[in-house]
Design a protein around this motif. Structure first.
Motif, PDB file in Angstrom:
ATOM      1  N   LYS A 168       0.860  -1.171   0.000  1.00 17.11           N
ATOM      2  CA  LYS A 168       0.000   0.000   0.000  1.00 17.11           C
ATOM      3  C   LYS A 168       0.903   1.230   0.000  1.00 17.11           C
ATOM      4  O   LYS A 168       1.739   1.388   0.893  1.00 17.11           O
TER       5      LYS A 168
ATOM      6  N   LYS B 173       0.629   7.794   2.055  1.00 16.96           N
ATOM      7  CA  LYS B 173       1.048   9.193   1.968  1.00 16.96           C
ATOM      8  C   LYS B 173       2.308   9.440   2.793  1.00 16.96           C
ATOM      9  O   LYS B 173       2.463   8.886   3.880  1.00 16.96           O
TER      10      LYS B 173
ATOM     11  N   LYS C 107       6.406   5.962  -1.518  1.00 18.89           N
ATOM     12  CA  LYS C 107       5.606   6.841  -2.379  1.00 18.89           C
ATOM     13  C   LYS C 107       6.520   7.790  -3.149  1.00 18.89           C
ATOM     14  O   LYS C 107       6.307   8.055  -4.332  1.00 18.89           O
TER      15      LYS C 107
ATOM     16  N   TYR D  35      -0.461   2.350  -8.520  1.00 21.38           N
ATOM     17  CA  TYR D  35      -1.316   1.976  -7.394  1.00 21.38           C
ATOM     18  C   TYR D  35      -2.649   2.709  -7.491  1.00 21.38           C
ATOM     19  O   TYR D  35      -2.798   3.691  -8.229  1.00 21.38           O
ATOM     20  N   ARG D  36      -3.605   2.206  -6.736  1.00 18.03           N
ATOM     21  CA  ARG D  36      -4.947   2.789  -6.773  1.00 18.03           C
ATOM     22  C   ARG D  36      -4.917   4.239  -6.310  1.00 18.03           C
ATOM     23  O   ARG D  36      -4.225   4.582  -5.344  1.00 18.03           O
TER      24      ARG D  36
ATOM     25  N   ASN E  33      -7.338   5.855  -4.901  1.00 20.73           N
ATOM     26  CA  ASN E  33      -8.053   6.013  -3.634  1.00 20.73           C
ATOM     27  C   ASN E  33      -7.606   4.950  -2.634  1.00 20.73           C
ATOM     28  O   ASN E  33      -7.010   3.934  -2.991  1.00 20.73           O
TER      29      ASN E  33
ATOM     30  N   TYR F  93      -4.909   2.550  -1.607  1.00 17.00           N
ATOM     31  CA  TYR F  93      -3.702   2.866  -2.381  1.00 17.00           C
ATOM     32  C   TYR F  93      -2.874   1.611  -2.680  1.00 17.00           C
ATOM     33  O   TYR F  93      -1.640   1.637  -2.652  1.00 17.00           O
TER      34      TYR F  93
END
Length: 568
Positions: free
Chosen positions: A349, A352, A357, A367-368, A370, A373
């Motif tokens: 995942k 944030k 990231k 990645y998704r 929403n 993620y």
């Protein structure tokens, strides 16, 4: 003045520790703090109605990856119904929510101190909201971190356990993590702060005195300080109430010999360990700055498993840098060889603010958009391969983690090159027959497991039928089974079994079970193979006793006398 704190938990058995901590921190103020917990599976209209009908105007929501979308829908409805409702957002997913027109305050980081000052602001008007550190408001979007609190400043958060019966009680003795795993938000905070041991022992005594069934420590790496860890485990072993279970997230490679000797003394079921392996690819572990001595981890897991008293839950994460399909297959087989009680396949995942990231573009991690993620593909794993691993995850959950097919799987695994190959093949079969789209009952799954085995070469289907039958009966007190698993039995054998149930003094019956109780709580079945021995082909009879836990006893020798009499 009333304040409402709302949590949408992932499951009913979960509890919202963060909200209880906020309430505990401000308990001495003249504020009425009400907590309401729901789940993401509850109807959103029903949740919204219950919140609105409290008529409370100041409402706080905790935001996590599993509830952000639901929270935002509820908040939008509440604001349209009553624009005077004041919304506070906090939790890991609160970042960025200050741009949402429906949210008045966003609390970033630890919430206790900012929430306390927010309460002061509403109660006593001592200061303006814009002056409070650790929050963002419509008037002030410049973030200034609040001072970290000492954990002992927070009183024991559970004033009583009403409403928490049959729930997992979350508890923390530390905040922060000494490691910097790049996929984890704990890497954003430096250092570890501990609750004093005196407070820890006092809190644990409350759990023990109240016979709480399960307490889950949320410390990110519980055993990062060896002596402190030893003292807490020692306290729990010495004060064991025979009921409570304590769950810890640990780094198994940090367990030392002194702790091993202590853990051997623990009652079966007292402790439960969750161990994040994540990958056995050294290049992958280096890329996510995860420091793990894999040899030591595997050694300690094996030693603890040999004790037979501690449930171990091992995790892998798919989608990490440098982990392609073959590498993940190796990681899977490495971990499966340890035969943990639970084997969890997770998927990266991209959270944030985390290091992963920041490097998502470099590693071509898609990645998704929403929450949660979750990874779609990487430069090492295609979307098709991610889907295949998802299928394997479902099959592992269905057949391994349920602990309902131990003898069947042990036999079937021998016919495949590796455990991964077995679960991969079963996953393909499951999806190609669209079984993943159907609702499963207790006999649906074993029937299709047997059907899958029809394509496996050199497999003894009669033996497998017996093994699956045994697995079914070890989990369900079923007097009648599907034809493919039911034993062919003569009238004389039926009579012999009934006489055995009525007249035998076999120790499994104890001293109190009468004939009617025996027929209800015991089950005798005939097998064509020596299931509890070396699997040789020979008629055997097994009695299953269904009590708090199920036990099975081979009564073949005992049945001889009754069979001879029945035939005569």
């Amino acid at each position: 003045m009333k304040f409402l704190l709302v949590a949408l938990n992932a499951k009913f058995i979960h509890s919202a520790l963060g909200l209880y901590s906020l309430k505990g921190f401000v308990k001495d103020k003249n504020a009425d703090i009400i907590i309401k917990e729901f789940t993401i599976n509850n109807n959103l209209d029903s949740i919204t109605a219950e919140i609105y009908r409290t008529k409370i105007k100041i409402i706080g929501f905790s935001f996590y990856i599993w509830n952000i979308e639901n929270n935002l829908q509820i908040i939008d409805t509440l604001k349209k119904a009553d624009p005077n409702i004041f919304i506070i957002a906090g939790g890991p997913e609160a970042y960025g929510l200050n741009e949402n027109k429906n949210i008045d305050i966003v609390v970033l980081g630890e919430g206790e101190k900012p929430f306390s000052e927010i309460v002061d602001c509403f109660l006593y008007k001592k200061t303006s909201l814009s002056e409070i550190k650790g929050i963002l408001t419509k008037e002030n979007s410049e973030y200034n971190a609040n001072d970290a609190i000492q954990l002992d400043e927070i009183d024991f958060v559970y004033q009583d356990f009403s409403g928490l019966e049959n729930r997992i009680i979350y508890y923390e003795t530390s905040r922060g993590c000494p490691f910097k795993c790049q996929y984890c938000m704990s890497s954003l905070v430096s250092g570890v702060r501990n609750l004093s041991l005196d407070r820890v022992f006092s809190d644990l005594k409350i759990f023990l005195d109240n016979n709480i069934k399960q307490v889950k420590f949320v410390d990110r790496t519980f055993n990062c300080e060896p002596e402190r860890t030893y003292k807490i485990w020692e306290f729990l072993i010495e004060n064991d109430n025979g009921i409570s279970n304590f769950h810890f997230e640990i780094a198994a490679d940090l367990i030392n010999k002194k702790q091993i000797l202590l853990l051997q003394k623990a009652r079966k079921g007292l402790f439960q360990f969750e161990i994040g392996v994540q990958s056995t690819n050294i290049k992958t572990l280096d890329a996510i700055t995860r420091k793990t001595n894999l040899d030591k981890l595997f050694e300690n897991v094996r030693i603890i498993k040999s004790f037979g008293n501690i449930h171990q839950h091992l995790d892998l994460i798919a989608g990490l840098p440098f982990e392609d399909f073959d590498s993940f297959k190796k990681s899977f087989n490495d971990v499966f060889a340890l035969r943990p009680e639970q084997f969890q396949l997770g998927f990266l995942k991209v959270l944030k603010e985390t290091g992963i990231k920041e490097k998502a573009k470099e590693f071509e991690i898609k990645y998704r958009a929403n929450a949660p993620y979750e990874v779609i593909s990487t430069m090492w794993l295609s979307f098709e391969e991610i889907l295949d691993l998802k299928s394997i995850e479902d099959i592992v959950e269905l057949f391994y983690n349920t602990n309902r097919f131990e003898k069947s799987l042990n036999y079937l695994l021998d016919f495949f090159d590796s455990p991964f190959d077995f679960f991969y093949s079963l996953g393909i079969f499951w999806e190609s027959n669209k079984l993943n789209l159907l609702k499963h009952n207790k006999l649906f799954i074993p029937k299709y497991l047997f059907k899958f085995a029809e394509s496996v070469k050199n497999l003894n289907r009669e033996l497998l039928s017996d093994l699956i039958k045994y697995d079914i009966l070890l989990n369900e007190n079923l007097k009648t089974l599907p034809d493919i698993f039911e034993d062919t039995i003569s009238e004389s054998e039926k009579n012999a079994i009934l006489r055995f149930m009525k007249e035998s003094n076999h120790f499994c019956f104890g001293t109190t079970a009468n004939y009617r109780q025996r027929l209800k709580n015991y089950n005798v079945k005939k097998f064509n193979y020596d299931i509890l021995g070396d699997r040789k082909k020979q008629i055997s009879y097994i009695i299953f006793r269904y009590a708090d836990s199920v036990e099975a006893f081979d009564i073949t020798n005992l049945m001889t006398e009754f069979l001879l009499e029945a035939e005569a």
